[in-house]
Each structure stands twice: as structure tokens, then as C-alpha cells.
Design an enzyme around this catalytic site. Sequence first.
Site, PDB file in Angstrom:
ATOM      1  N   GLU A 162     -13.686   3.877   4.235  1.00 44.34           N
ATOM      2  CA  GLU A 162     -12.960   4.599   5.479  1.00 44.34           C
ATOM      3  C   GLU A 162     -12.518   5.657   4.749  1.00 44.34           C
ATOM      4  O   GLU A 162     -12.009   6.329   5.569  1.00 44.34           O
ATOM      5  CB  GLU A 162     -11.017   3.639   3.745  1.00 44.34           C
TER       6      GLU A 162
ATOM      7  N   SER B 243      -5.540  -1.338  -4.550  1.00 48.71           N
ATOM      8  CA  SER B 243      -5.716  -3.030  -3.529  1.00 48.71           C
ATOM      9  C   SER B 243      -4.842  -1.862  -2.694  1.00 48.71           C
ATOM     10  O   SER B 243      -4.458  -0.456  -2.358  1.00 48.71           O
ATOM     11  CB  SER B 243      -4.897  -3.909  -3.568  1.00 48.71           C
ATOM     12  N   LYS B 244      -5.590  -2.555  -1.210  1.00 47.12           N
ATOM     13  CA  LYS B 244      -5.244  -2.274   0.051  1.00 47.12           C
ATOM     14  C   LYS B 244      -3.655  -1.667  -0.188  1.00 47.12           C
ATOM     15  O   LYS B 244      -4.025  -0.381   1.291  1.00 47.12           O
ATOM     16  CB  LYS B 244      -5.123  -2.864   1.251  1.00 47.12           C
ATOM     17  N   ARG B 245      -2.911  -1.711   0.100  1.00 48.76           N
ATOM     18  CA  ARG B 245      -1.555  -1.197  -0.004  1.00 48.76           C
ATOM     19  C   ARG B 245      -1.061  -0.410  -0.822  1.00 48.76           C
ATOM     20  O   ARG B 245      -0.460   0.721   0.359  1.00 48.76           O
ATOM     21  CB  ARG B 245      -0.536  -2.303  -1.015  1.00 48.76           C
TER      22      ARG B 245
END
Length: 478
Positions: free
Chosen positions: A262, A252-254
Site C-alpha cells: 500500500e 490495523s487496517k482501520r
Amino acid sequence: MSVRVRFAPSPTGFLHVGGVRTALYNWLFARHHGGTAVLRIEDTDTERETAGAIEQIQRSLDWLGLDFDESPATGGPHGPYRQSERMERYRDAVERLLEAGHAYRCYQTAEELEAARERARHTDDPAAPTRLHRDLTHEQVARFAAEGRPAIIRFRTPLEGETVVEDLVRGRIAFEHRLLGDTVLMRGDGGSTYQLANPLDDLEMGITHVIRGEDLLPSTPRQRLLVEALGGAFPQTAHLSMILGSDKKRLSKRHGAASVEEFREAGYVPQALVNFLALCGWSWDAETEIMSLAELVERFSLERVNPAPAVFDHEKLAWMNGTYLRALDADAYAGALRAHLADAASPLADAERLDELVPLVQEKLGALGEFDGLVGSLVEERDPDPEAWARLTADERAGAVLEAAAAALTGLEPFDAEAVEGVLRGVCEALDLKPRQAFLPIRIAIAGSTVAAGLYESIAFLGPDEALRRLARARAAV
Ligand code: GLU
């Protein structure tokens, strides 16, 4: 039979690495077999759709070099390729299923369903609440209709037996019908659900292999029953394991960058991302890591897809990206750099002397996004890094070093990296200093930072006037 696969994203945001890997494996499988790759946009759930998401997905796939043979953009014999344009077909299929008794109208409200679920939670038939309207009498139907209740359409799942799936990655899996419940095919507003639209499209588009994430495995028996009820043959399936972060939790983003956009912005090259993702769950042998797209196409097979979860290793990707960047020839490198800077709307994009900077950075950059930090200050004057500047002004030898360096560089000809190196080494000897000690103040004076591209090359790039000006500026500060 010729292979036909599809990548079927829902347009709910950027394409993330899990989705790209699914797209890539589908594409590689199609190309390996000389088959057809279809891009289908699953946009029946308009509430979850985000603006511009379809264009984003297409842009990301284009950038990665994954060209789909049939898609909303290219069209094709099985179009339209957006589900929102195929609603008529879903309604037709529902009519056929209703007529044949494979589907029925259910008038349950959301509250009634929830309450029944609560009651059934700890029984041995947890799916029972989905079947409460399975055998309504004519009178009951008439009463619900008179009350103005909207009907949803449910699939009449067999109560007994099981559906066995021979998954090409996960092997044999049996699903007990009793536990599946009666799947919702159409919502009260007449909109089709994923469980109807997806397998119906696969059927009508002649899809032979469904390659998708393991999270969709529970849908497989429902979709298979539906297709068989319509008299069709269900495709072969290959369910890919999830991609995990380094802490073994779902990516995930974490964990850092996770979408194609990105990585693109950070200055990754598509070949590196493709190569890396190909290895997230598939391998050719125990060693080979760097493979071109052509090699991947030649070697890819579902037999070698690993059913165990893959771990997304950002460090390995950075290494791979650096490897690809270093391998580019100077022209290709300059082109990639220019495109990257233009994409980032960087003022450095049209720096006239960008080509001259390539040899200064090519061995050093892990990603093109690091370019600005490394040599931006050579292209345009920047405020020096305060920490580096403080180190310079605190260095008691700095004055003598800067003075000697300026004297040595004055009048130097030719003013190239080799000549600069020669005279600066002379400065070290004359002052009896190690290069490490002497070069730090010079580096800060020239680049405004302690991390910079090669010192001699940087000075040569600036040319005598600008290099001497910067040395004088620093000299005045110490
Ligand atoms: N549209 C589904 C999703 O984005 C994928 C459907 C499928 O591959 O079967 O999750």
C-alpha cells in the site's frame, strides 16, 4: 561466534508494517555485527497460506533494499528455507523426543480437550487438560489405537520449576512450568506445529538471536525447553513491542495503509519507510530523525530498542517521505516518478516531458501518488473539477481577467515561467486586483482545479497554443 538471525514470516498475506519492522531490525542487527540474515518461510500451516504470499514478501523486502543472505530465493548452506520442505527433519526430531521420553502420544479428541478445558477453567491448574494422556498404560494406548484414533504428539513439560528468559529488550522473565501445559508438537495428520518447526529450525540453522514481536513471547519458554531437550542451546531473544495506531490500539487496517504494498502504491520511497520504521521502537538519540541505511547499520543496537509500545504516526511518515523526495536530485526524482507511474500503470508514465514537470512538483508532493492529482491535467486534457468550474462561472470578474490574461500572453516571448509571471502581474495591476483574486480564475481555466502546481510554471509547460486555448475555453463558459 558470528551473529546469525532470521526473519521467519508465515505466508498469510501482505507484509505489514509490524512484520517489516521485525525484518528490518533483524537485518540491521546482522549487518551491524557483520553477521548473517536468514529469511525462512514458515509455511507448515497450509490452511492459512494465501496464494502468491511468498513472492509478495520477497518483492516487498527487495523493494525496501533488505537483502537476506540465505533465503528460499538465494539458497544457502542451511537450506531448504521453506518449512514445507523440511518435514522429514521434524519427524526425525519427534522420533528422538519420543525415544528419550520428552514427548508422548496423546489420543485426546478435540471435543474431549474442549470439555476438559471447560472443567479446568476455574481450577488452580488450568493447563491440566493438556496432560491427560501423559501417562497412559500400554492397554490404554492399545485400545485408542484399535479405535482408530489418530495420535498427536505432545511435549512432556516439567511439572515443577520455571524457565527464566533474559530477554535483550524486556529483561528477565520467569515462566512457571505448571502453567505452560504440554505443548502440541505434531498434529494428528503428522503435520508439524509452529512450536516444533520454529525452534528446531533455529537450532539447525545456527540462529544466535531471535528478534521478533512480543506476541510470541509466550512461546519462548516452550521453545527453549524443547531445544534443551534436544541437547541444543537456545538463542538469545529480543521481543519487540507492538506497534499501535494513533488511538493506542493495535495497528490495523482501520488506521490507514498498513502493508508495504500500500505504501509503495501511494508513492512512498523505500528509504523513507525504512527510516521511519527504524524509529518505531528504536532511537539513536533524542533528536536525530533522518538517517541513511548505512547510518542505521552503523548505529543500530538492541540496547536502544524501547520496550514500550511504539505508535505508528502516519503524519510523521508523510513528512519524512516528503523530506526524502525533496532531497532527491532532479534525475533521481524523475526516475522515481517514472517507476512509480509505471508501477501504477499510469498513462503518464511515458509522458515525454515528464522531466520538465519535476520542478513543478518536487517541492509539493508528500508522496508520488499525489502527482496525478497535481499535474495530470497538464499532461493530458481532463474534465475540470465541477466545483472549481462552478466557482469560475460564478466569479463576475472572471471574464475580464481571462480576457486580459489571454491578451497579455499572446505573442509573449520567451514563453517561460518568468516572462509569464511578469505579464500576469501586469494584468493584476491593470485591473487593480490582488493576485489571489485574479489568479484563481486563471488557475481553474488552466488546470481545471483550484489545487495545482505553480501557475506560471504550469502555463509555461503548456506552451502558448494550449494555454490560450484553455483560457478561451473558460472565457466562453463565463
Ligand atoms: N512465523 C511466525 C509468524 O509469522 C514468526 C515466528 C518467529 O519469529 O518466531 O508469526
